[in-house]
Design an enzyme around this catalytic site. Structure first.
Site, PDB file in Angstrom:
ATOM      1  N   GLY A  13      10.516  50.743  30.301  1.00  0.00           N
ATOM      2  CA  GLY A  13      10.393  52.015  31.023  1.00  0.00           C
ATOM      3  C   GLY A  13       9.221  52.037  31.975  1.00  0.00           C
ATOM      4  O   GLY A  13       8.347  52.906  31.888  1.00  0.00           O
ATOM      5  N   TYR A 156      11.325  65.219  19.347  1.00  0.00           N
ATOM      6  CA  TYR A 156      10.319  64.362  19.993  1.00  0.00           C
ATOM      7  C   TYR A 156       9.212  64.008  18.993  1.00  0.00           C
ATOM      8  O   TYR A 156       8.833  62.840  18.851  1.00  0.00           O
ATOM      9  CB  TYR A 156       9.743  65.098  21.213  1.00  0.00           C
ATOM     10  CG  TYR A 156       8.776  64.293  22.043  1.00  0.00           C
ATOM     11  CD1 TYR A 156       9.234  63.325  22.943  1.00  0.00           C
ATOM     12  CD2 TYR A 156       7.412  64.493  21.940  1.00  0.00           C
ATOM     13  CE1 TYR A 156       8.339  62.584  23.712  1.00  0.00           C
ATOM     14  CE2 TYR A 156       6.518  63.764  22.700  1.00  0.00           C
ATOM     15  CZ  TYR A 156       6.976  62.812  23.599  1.00  0.00           C
ATOM     16  OH  TYR A 156       6.091  62.086  24.357  1.00  0.00           O
TER      17      TYR A 156
HETATM   18  P1  NAP Z   1       8.383  59.371  32.653  1.00  0.00           P
HETATM   19  O1  NAP Z   1       7.464  59.598  33.786  1.00  0.00           O
HETATM   20  O2  NAP Z   1       9.486  60.337  32.422  1.00  0.00           O
HETATM   21  O3  NAP Z   1       8.971  57.886  32.765  1.00  0.00           O
HETATM   22  C1  NAP Z   1       9.870  57.420  31.796  1.00  0.00           C
HETATM   23  C2  NAP Z   1      10.184  55.970  32.048  1.00  0.00           C
HETATM   24  O4  NAP Z   1      11.020  55.497  30.980  1.00  0.00           O
HETATM   25  C3  NAP Z   1      10.955  55.736  33.340  1.00  0.00           C
HETATM   26  O5  NAP Z   1      10.534  54.508  33.891  1.00  0.00           O
HETATM   27  C4  NAP Z   1      12.413  55.638  32.859  1.00  0.00           C
HETATM   28  O6  NAP Z   1      13.245  54.845  33.705  1.00  0.00           O
HETATM   29  C5  NAP Z   1      12.210  54.918  31.546  1.00  0.00           C
HETATM   30  N1  NAP Z   1      13.304  55.112  30.602  1.00  0.00           N
HETATM   31  C6  NAP Z   1      13.793  56.268  30.109  1.00  0.00           C
HETATM   32  N2  NAP Z   1      14.787  56.019  29.244  1.00  0.00           N
HETATM   33  C7  NAP Z   1      14.942  54.673  29.210  1.00  0.00           C
HETATM   34  C8  NAP Z   1      15.801  53.800  28.503  1.00  0.00           C
HETATM   35  N3  NAP Z   1      16.723  54.265  27.655  1.00  0.00           N
HETATM   36  N4  NAP Z   1      15.682  52.464  28.708  1.00  0.00           N
HETATM   37  C9  NAP Z   1      14.759  51.972  29.551  1.00  0.00           C
HETATM   38  N5  NAP Z   1      13.905  52.749  30.242  1.00  0.00           N
HETATM   39  C10 NAP Z   1      13.995  54.086  30.070  1.00  0.00           C
HETATM   40  O7  NAP Z   1       7.573  59.349  31.260  1.00  0.00           O
HETATM   41  P2  NAP Z   1       6.014  59.097  30.986  1.00  0.00           P
HETATM   42  O8  NAP Z   1       5.334  60.404  30.991  1.00  0.00           O
HETATM   43  O9  NAP Z   1       5.503  57.996  31.839  1.00  0.00           O
HETATM   44  O10 NAP Z   1       6.075  58.637  29.461  1.00  0.00           O
HETATM   45  C11 NAP Z   1       6.059  57.272  29.073  1.00  0.00           C
HETATM   46  C12 NAP Z   1       5.909  57.204  27.554  1.00  0.00           C
HETATM   47  O11 NAP Z   1       4.713  57.867  27.161  1.00  0.00           O
HETATM   48  C13 NAP Z   1       7.051  57.897  26.793  1.00  0.00           C
HETATM   49  O12 NAP Z   1       7.345  57.179  25.625  1.00  0.00           O
HETATM   50  C14 NAP Z   1       6.445  59.239  26.447  1.00  0.00           C
HETATM   51  O13 NAP Z   1       7.056  59.832  25.323  1.00  0.00           O
HETATM   52  C15 NAP Z   1       5.005  58.852  26.182  1.00  0.00           C
HETATM   53  N6  NAP Z   1       4.080  59.968  26.297  1.00  0.00           N
HETATM   54  C16 NAP Z   1       3.927  60.645  27.484  1.00  0.00           C
HETATM   55  C17 NAP Z   1       3.041  61.704  27.549  1.00  0.00           C
HETATM   56  C18 NAP Z   1       2.816  62.489  28.818  1.00  0.00           C
HETATM   57  O14 NAP Z   1       2.073  63.500  28.750  1.00  0.00           O
HETATM   58  N7  NAP Z   1       3.381  62.119  29.940  1.00  0.00           N
HETATM   59  C19 NAP Z   1       2.305  62.066  26.406  1.00  0.00           C
HETATM   60  C20 NAP Z   1       2.485  61.369  25.234  1.00  0.00           C
HETATM   61  C21 NAP Z   1       3.368  60.297  25.184  1.00  0.00           C
HETATM   62  P3  NAP Z   1      14.045  55.506  34.990  1.00  0.00           P
HETATM   63  O15 NAP Z   1      12.980  55.808  36.016  1.00  0.00           O
HETATM   64  O16 NAP Z   1      14.944  54.429  35.438  1.00  0.00           O
HETATM   65  O17 NAP Z   1      14.705  56.732  34.477  1.00  0.00           O
END
Ligand code: NAP
Length: 249
Positions: A13, A156
């Site tokens: 991702g 989640y």
């Molecule tokens: P994001 O901006 O929504 O990006 C999500 C990424 O995951 C994108 O590259 C997406 O690809 C990819 N993805 C989604 N489903 C997938 C799948 N089934 N197979 C392969 N790739 C997939 O999310 P983010 O905020 O960067 O979060 C990244 C991680 O950090 C997640 O696990 C999230 O739960 C965790 N997290 C985030 C936060 C926060 O505040 N942002 C806080 C705590 C934890 P596409 O672009 O192709 O859709």
């Protein structure tokens, strides 16, 4: 010499947000990077080019982290192309927030499959080459919500808490093989996932609870990942590092 010179990293991702920042950070420090994404073809291609510009080998793979056979094919392709896997960052994730009263079994399954099953899928694939090499670092993206829970985020939170139990178990199982497994619990990080929280009253009420008084950046999570990926953390395994501006205290 760069601290990850010549290493091979997998990041799931990575087309956007935290995963993209991690891929760039690992490459800046010398690691070759193979990364996955699901939909964002153009962003993935652009990242692949940026990584190559940093002087490392890089490749984007369209591969669904929630599907076991996709992960198997992906890691086999990476082994053919890059020969080994030293670092695996299980980052792919989604949030589908809904109050429990309204949460459907389908919504529950989707979040569990993409956030938790994905970590099993990928870890199962990478431990074989890591055991052969007698070294490896696995980093799983949990969340502060997996530790403290949150209304409207039961699926989640359960998926992210599951990651913590999985991480500690893998650390127990594979420590004797010199494979470390740790988790990061980010707080509120500015990405597409948290876009809806940024403005107005919701944002104010969250900020009041964060001792550092601000949301975090994807780069700050990438820095934590770099530490856990490198030998700087060689005596650390089975841990959850909260990178949340103090939201957990
Ligand atoms: P994001 O901006 O929504 O990006 C999500 C990424 O995951 C994108 O590259 C997406 O690809 C990819 N993805 C989604 N489903 C997938 C799948 N089934 N197979 C392969 N790739 C997939 O999310 P983010 O905020 O960067 O979060 C990244 C991680 O950090 C997640 O696990 C999230 O739960 C965790 N997290 C985030 C936060 C926060 O505040 N942002 C806080 C705590 C934890 P596409 O672009 O192709 O859709």
């Amino acid at each position: 010499m760069k601290i990850l010179e010549g290493k091979v990293s997998i990041v799931t991702g990575a087309s956007r947000g935290i995963g993209e920042a991690i891929a760039l950070k690992l490459a800046e420090h010398g690691s070759h990077v193979a990364f996955t994404y699901l939909n964002s073809d153009e962003k993935a291609k652009a990242l692949e080019n940026k990584l190559k510009d940093l002087g490392v080998k890089a490749k984007a793979y369209k591969s669904n982290a929630s599907i076991f056979s996709d992960c198997e094919t992906f890691v086999n392709d990476v082994l053919k192309e890059f020969s080994t896997v030293d670092i695996c960052v299980n980052n792919a994730g989604i949030s589908k927030d809904n109050l429990l009263l309204r949460l459907t079994p389908e919504q529950w399954d989707e979040v569990m499959d993409i956030n938790l099953k994905s970590v099993f899928n990928m870890t199962k694939q990478v431990i074989r080459p890591m055991m052969k090499a007698k070294k490896g670092s696995i980093i799983n993206m949990s969340s502060i919500i997996g530790i403290r829970g949150n209304a409207g985020q039961s699926s989640y939170a359960a998926s992210k808490a599951g990651i913590i139990g999985f991480t500690k178990s893998v650390a127990h199982e594979l420590g004797s093989r010199n494979i470390r497994c740790n988790a990061i619990a980010p707080g509120f990080i500015e990405t597409d996932m948290t876009h809806y929280l940024k403005d107005g009253e919701t944002s104010k009420s969250f900020l009041e609870k964060i001792p550092l008084g601000r949301f975090g950046s994807a780069e700050e999570i990438a820095n934590t990942t770099l530490f856990l990926a490198s030998e700087l953390s060689s005596y650390i395994t089975g841990q959850v590092i909260s990178a949340c501006g103090g939201l957990n205290i």
